[in-house]
Design a protein around this motif. Structure first.
Motif, PDB file in Angstrom:
ATOM      1  N   GLU A  21       0.833  -1.210   0.000  1.00 27.38           N
ATOM      2  CA  GLU A  21       0.000   0.000   0.000  1.00 27.38           C
ATOM      3  C   GLU A  21       0.871   1.265   0.000  1.00 27.38           C
ATOM      4  O   GLU A  21       0.527   2.262  -0.630  1.00 27.38           O
ATOM      5  N   LEU A  22       1.989   1.202   0.708  1.00 29.19           N
ATOM      6  CA  LEU A  22       2.841   2.384   0.846  1.00 29.19           C
ATOM      7  C   LEU A  22       4.005   2.395  -0.158  1.00 29.19           C
ATOM      8  O   LEU A  22       4.981   3.129   0.042  1.00 29.19           O
ATOM      9  N   ALA A  23       3.879   1.627  -1.228  1.00 23.60           N
ATOM     10  CA  ALA A  23       4.960   1.552  -2.226  1.00 23.60           C
ATOM     11  C   ALA A  23       5.396   2.936  -2.734  1.00 23.60           C
ATOM     12  O   ALA A  23       6.597   3.181  -2.886  1.00 23.60           O
ATOM     13  N   PRO A  24       4.474   3.891  -2.966  1.00 25.44           N
ATOM     14  CA  PRO A  24       4.946   5.212  -3.439  1.00 25.44           C
ATOM     15  C   PRO A  24       5.828   5.915  -2.402  1.00 25.44           C
ATOM     16  O   PRO A  24       6.791   6.597  -2.774  1.00 25.44           O
ATOM     17  N   TRP A  25       5.525   5.760  -1.141  1.00 26.37           N
ATOM     18  CA  TRP A  25       6.366   6.369  -0.109  1.00 26.37           C
ATOM     19  C   TRP A  25       7.734   5.669  -0.045  1.00 26.37           C
ATOM     20  O   TRP A  25       8.770   6.316   0.135  1.00 26.37           O
ATOM     21  N   ARG A  26       7.710   4.342  -0.182  1.00 26.18           N
ATOM     22  CA  ARG A  26       8.987   3.602  -0.185  1.00 26.18           C
ATOM     23  C   ARG A  26       9.837   4.045  -1.373  1.00 26.18           C
ATOM     24  O   ARG A  26      11.052   4.208  -1.243  1.00 26.18           O
ATOM     25  N   ASP A  27       9.193   4.258  -2.519  1.00 26.70           N
ATOM     26  CA  ASP A  27       9.942   4.725  -3.695  1.00 26.70           C
ATOM     27  C   ASP A  27      10.578   6.083  -3.417  1.00 26.70           C
ATOM     28  O   ASP A  27      11.729   6.338  -3.796  1.00 26.70           O
ATOM     29  N   ALA A  28       9.820   6.970  -2.752  1.00 26.39           N
ATOM     30  CA  ALA A  28      10.361   8.308  -2.446  1.00 26.39           C
ATOM     31  C   ALA A  28      11.547   8.198  -1.484  1.00 26.39           C
ATOM     32  O   ALA A  28      12.541   8.926  -1.619  1.00 26.39           O
ATOM     33  N   VAL A  29      11.460   7.298  -0.522  1.00 24.96           N
ATOM     34  CA  VAL A  29      12.587   7.073   0.400  1.00 24.96           C
ATOM     35  C   VAL A  29      13.777   6.516  -0.372  1.00 24.96           C
ATOM     36  O   VAL A  29      14.918   6.976  -0.205  1.00 24.96           O
ATOM     37  N   ASP A  30      13.511   5.539  -1.240  1.00 27.85           N
ATOM     38  CA  ASP A  30      14.607   4.955  -2.036  1.00 27.85           C
ATOM     39  C   ASP A  30      15.293   6.022  -2.890  1.00 27.85           C
ATOM     40  O   ASP A  30      16.519   6.013  -3.049  1.00 27.85           O
ATOM     41  N   GLN A  31      14.490   6.948  -3.435  1.00 32.07           N
ATOM     42  CA  GLN A  31      15.093   8.018  -4.242  1.00 32.07           C
ATOM     43  C   GLN A  31      15.955   8.940  -3.382  1.00 32.07           C
ATOM     44  O   GLN A  31      17.024   9.379  -3.799  1.00 32.07           O
ATOM     45  N   ALA A  32      15.494   9.225  -2.173  1.00 29.72           N
ATOM     46  CA  ALA A  32      16.292  10.071  -1.269  1.00 29.72           C
ATOM     47  C   ALA A  32      17.599   9.351  -0.893  1.00 29.72           C
ATOM     48  O   ALA A  32      18.658   9.980  -0.796  1.00 29.72           O
ATOM     49  N   LEU A  33      17.536   8.041  -0.705  1.00 27.07           N
ATOM     50  CA  LEU A  33      18.747   7.269  -0.377  1.00 27.07           C
ATOM     51  C   LEU A  33      19.716   7.285  -1.562  1.00 27.07           C
ATOM     52  O   LEU A  33      20.928   7.435  -1.384  1.00 27.07           O
ATOM     53  N   ALA A  34      19.171   7.163  -2.770  1.00 17.15           N
ATOM     54  CA  ALA A  34      20.025   7.199  -3.966  1.00 17.15           C
ATOM     55  C   ALA A  34      20.672   8.574  -4.129  1.00 17.15           C
ATOM     56  O   ALA A  34      21.836   8.676  -4.530  1.00 17.15           O
ATOM     57  N   ARG A  35      19.909   9.636  -3.805  1.00 19.27           N
ATOM     58  CA  ARG A  35      20.482  10.994  -3.886  1.00 19.27           C
ATOM     59  C   ARG A  35      21.620  11.148  -2.878  1.00 19.27           C
ATOM     60  O   ARG A  35      22.644  11.777  -3.153  1.00 19.27           O
ATOM     61  N   ALA A  64      24.589   9.567  -4.311  1.00 14.78           N
ATOM     62  CA  ALA A  64      25.109  10.302  -5.467  1.00 14.78           C
ATOM     63  C   ALA A  64      25.786  11.606  -5.075  1.00 14.78           C
ATOM     64  O   ALA A  64      26.856  11.938  -5.589  1.00 14.78           O
ATOM     65  N   ASP A  65      25.150  12.382  -4.159  1.00 19.56           N
ATOM     66  CA  ASP A  65      25.713  13.717  -3.893  1.00 19.56           C
ATOM     67  C   ASP A  65      25.596  14.131  -2.429  1.00 19.56           C
ATOM     68  O   ASP A  65      25.596  15.315  -2.112  1.00 19.56           O
ATOM     69  N   HIS A  66      25.472  13.160  -1.558  1.00 15.05           N
ATOM     70  CA  HIS A  66      25.430  13.390  -0.121  1.00 15.05           C
ATOM     71  C   HIS A  66      24.172  14.119   0.326  1.00 15.05           C
ATOM     72  O   HIS A  66      23.984  14.407   1.497  1.00 15.05           O
ATOM     73  N   ASN A  67      23.265  14.428  -0.622  1.00 20.06           N
ATOM     74  CA  ASN A  67      21.971  14.998  -0.275  1.00 20.06           C
ATOM     75  C   ASN A  67      22.077  16.338   0.442  1.00 20.06           C
ATOM     76  O   ASN A  67      21.163  16.754   1.136  1.00 20.06           O
ATOM     77  N   ASP A  68      23.201  17.006   0.322  1.00 28.93           N
ATOM     78  CA  ASP A  68      23.364  18.232   1.105  1.00 28.93           C
ATOM     79  C   ASP A  68      23.322  19.487   0.257  1.00 28.93           C
ATOM     80  O   ASP A  68      23.529  20.594   0.758  1.00 28.93           O
ATOM     81  N   GLY A  69      23.077  19.318  -1.028  1.00 29.76           N
ATOM     82  CA  GLY A  69      22.870  20.473  -1.881  1.00 29.76           C
ATOM     83  C   GLY A  69      24.120  21.272  -2.202  1.00 29.76           C
ATOM     84  O   GLY A  69      24.041  22.300  -2.850  1.00 29.76           O
ATOM     85  N   ALA A 110       8.684  15.298   6.619  1.00 31.89           N
ATOM     86  CA  ALA A 110       9.290  14.198   7.371  1.00 31.89           C
ATOM     87  C   ALA A 110      10.290  13.392   6.544  1.00 31.89           C
ATOM     88  O   ALA A 110      10.853  12.417   7.050  1.00 31.89           O
ATOM     89  N   LEU A 111      10.520  13.795   5.296  1.00 34.76           N
ATOM     90  CA  LEU A 111      11.444  13.003   4.463  1.00 34.76           C
ATOM     91  C   LEU A 111      12.893  13.028   4.968  1.00 34.76           C
ATOM     92  O   LEU A 111      13.571  11.992   4.944  1.00 34.76           O
ATOM     93  N   PRO A 112      13.407  14.189   5.450  1.00 33.10           N
ATOM     94  CA  PRO A 112      14.762  14.132   6.026  1.00 33.10           C
ATOM     95  C   PRO A 112      14.847  13.140   7.193  1.00 33.10           C
ATOM     96  O   PRO A 112      15.820  12.369   7.298  1.00 33.10           O
ATOM     97  N   ALA A 113      13.854  13.137   8.058  1.00 31.41           N
ATOM     98  CA  ALA A 113      13.856  12.196   9.187  1.00 31.41           C
ATOM     99  C   ALA A 113      13.784  10.753   8.693  1.00 31.41           C
ATOM    100  O   ALA A 113      14.510   9.869   9.171  1.00 31.41           O
ATOM    101  N   THR A 165      27.103   9.053  10.860  1.00 31.10           N
ATOM    102  CA  THR A 165      27.421  10.486  10.919  1.00 31.10           C
ATOM    103  C   THR A 165      26.588  11.281   9.918  1.00 31.10           C
ATOM    104  O   THR A 165      26.014  12.327  10.254  1.00 31.10           O
ATOM    105  N   ASP A 166      26.523  10.763   8.690  1.00 25.65           N
ATOM    106  CA  ASP A 166      25.820  11.495   7.632  1.00 25.65           C
ATOM    107  C   ASP A 166      24.327  11.629   7.918  1.00 25.65           C
ATOM    108  O   ASP A 166      23.683  12.589   7.462  1.00 25.65           O
ATOM    109  N   ALA A 167      23.782  10.666   8.661  1.00 27.62           N
ATOM    110  CA  ALA A 167      22.353  10.740   9.007  1.00 27.62           C
ATOM    111  C   ALA A 167      22.032  12.072   9.670  1.00 27.62           C
ATOM    112  O   ALA A 167      20.998  12.698   9.396  1.00 27.62           O
ATOM    113  N   PHE A 168      22.934  12.538  10.518  1.00 23.30           N
ATOM    114  CA  PHE A 168      22.650  13.770  11.257  1.00 23.30           C
ATOM    115  C   PHE A 168      22.840  15.018  10.387  1.00 23.30           C
ATOM    116  O   PHE A 168      22.179  16.036  10.616  1.00 23.30           O
ATOM    117  N   ALA A 169      23.720  14.931   9.386  1.00 25.01           N
ATOM    118  CA  ALA A 169      23.843  16.042   8.433  1.00 25.01           C
ATOM    119  C   ALA A 169      22.538  16.204   7.655  1.00 25.01           C
ATOM    120  O   ALA A 169      22.091  17.325   7.388  1.00 25.01           O
TER     121      ALA A 169
END
Ligand code: IPE
Ligand code: IPE
Ligand code: MG
Ligand code: MG
Ligand code: MG
Length: 302
Positions: free
Chosen positions: A6-20, A23-28, A79-82, A132-136
């Motif tokens: 049921e929550l597959a779209p949310w899991r996909d969004a999390v997977d995309q954030a993990l891939a980012r 790829a680039d540390h997600n820190d912009g 809540a996506l960063p969390a 460590t990166d989790a907290f960044a």
């Protein structure tokens, strides 16, 4: 349909954030993780995990978001960063849990464990990086970032998951009471679920609901770990993506050892009932997602 489906779209969004993040540390700011570390992180993090802690966080945020910001169906982006940080911490805990000095496991998420696929040093350092990166990532949360950082640090650190992991190792081969094992499971697994729910509340500005959300998450996490004890004796290895019988081989303190499989199953169901009651207190109206997640924790087959 399971709640995970049921929550597959949310899991996909999390997977995309993990891939980012890979790829680039997600820190912009465009910083690159060195390639060998990137490969190791991808091996552990982008493997098929259930993403349950992120989903607990997102579902709590969704349920507690103010009515003026309806998010039902859409992912609660605040809540996506969390959610992302939680999966980094959880994955670090798995990588280190599998090390020879801890549970000495060779299969995780259907893949060779990181120290087997790469090296023990790489697995230690990849875990360090994820922790460590989790907290960044979490520090960039749009709402209550400092409170969220403290919540997650307390859950994962020396009074939370790490304490539970040490107690788990110390209890192996020794007589353990039902109460002592509850404390171990609450710390090694329950605290991260409790933090997941609490972070969901904080992320949408519902700090008045933090305590109840925490209690709901803790109860769900306890149910989850009792079922994990059961899966060590009865899981399908391919579905679970990890070996069976390892707790028995290490003579770990588990509810199966203490209560037998039927006693452990009864406890898992009781724990899920407790979590469901808390979910209904937390969200008196529409609590269906939280109830489904609590039930899934105790009756999942993988
Ligand atoms: C395994 O957690 C570790 C425990 C706390 C029992 P999960 O069963 O959530 O592992 P993944 O993330 O789906 O691989
Ligand atoms: C792990 O508990 C809890 C963590 C903090 C990683 P287990 O040792 O029972 O988890 P599995 O069975 O290896 O996934
Ligand atoms: Mg362990
Ligand atoms: Mg283990
Ligand atoms: Mg286990």
């Amino acid at each position: 349909m399971t709640v995970l489906e049921e929550l597959a779209p949310w899991r996909d969004a999390v997977d995309q954030a993990l891939a980012r993040y890979i790829a680039d540390h997600n820190d912009g700011v465009g910083q690159q993780i060195p390639a060998p570390l990137q490969q190791a992180l991808a091996h552990a993090l982008l493997a098929p995990g259930k993403r349950l802690r992120p989903l607990v966080c997102l579902a709590t945020a969704d349920a507690l978001a103010p009515a003026s910001t309806p998010t039902t169906g859409a992912i609660p982006l605040a809540a996506l960063p969390a959610a992302t940080a939680l999966e980094l911490i959880h994955t670090y805990s798995l990588v280190h849990d599998d090390l020879p000095a801890l549970d000495n496991d060779t299969l995780r998420r259907g893949r060779p464990t990181l120290h087997v696929a790469f090296s023990e040093a790489t697995a230690i350092l990849a875990g360090d990086a994820l922790l460590t990166d989790a907290f960044a990532i979490l520090a960039l949360a749009p709402t209550a970032a400092a409170a969220q950082v403290r919540e997650l640090a307390l859950a994962a650190g020396s009074v939370g998951m790490v304490a539970g992991q040490l107690a788990d190792l110390e209890a192996a081969g020794k007589p353990t009471s039902v109460e002592a094992l509850r404390a171990i499971h609450d710390k090694k697994t329950g605290r991260l679920f409790a933090a997941a729910a609490a972070l969901g509340a904080l992320a949408v500005g519902a700090s008045d609901k933090r305590d109840l959300a925490w209690a709901w998450g803790a109860a769900t996490g306890f149910a989850f770990q009792v079922q994990d004890d059961l899966l060590d004796v009865e899981a399908d290895v391919e579905a679970a993506g990890k070996a069976r019988g390892r707790d028995l081989q290490h003579d770990k303190a588990t509810y199966v050892r203490l209560l037998g499989t039927s006693g452990a199953r009864a406890l898992a169901l009781q724990a899920a009932d407790d979590a469901v009651a808390l979910a209904k207190q937390l969200v008196p109206g529409d609590d269906s997602l939280l109830v489904k997640l609590a039930r899934f924790a105790a009756d999942r087959r993988f």
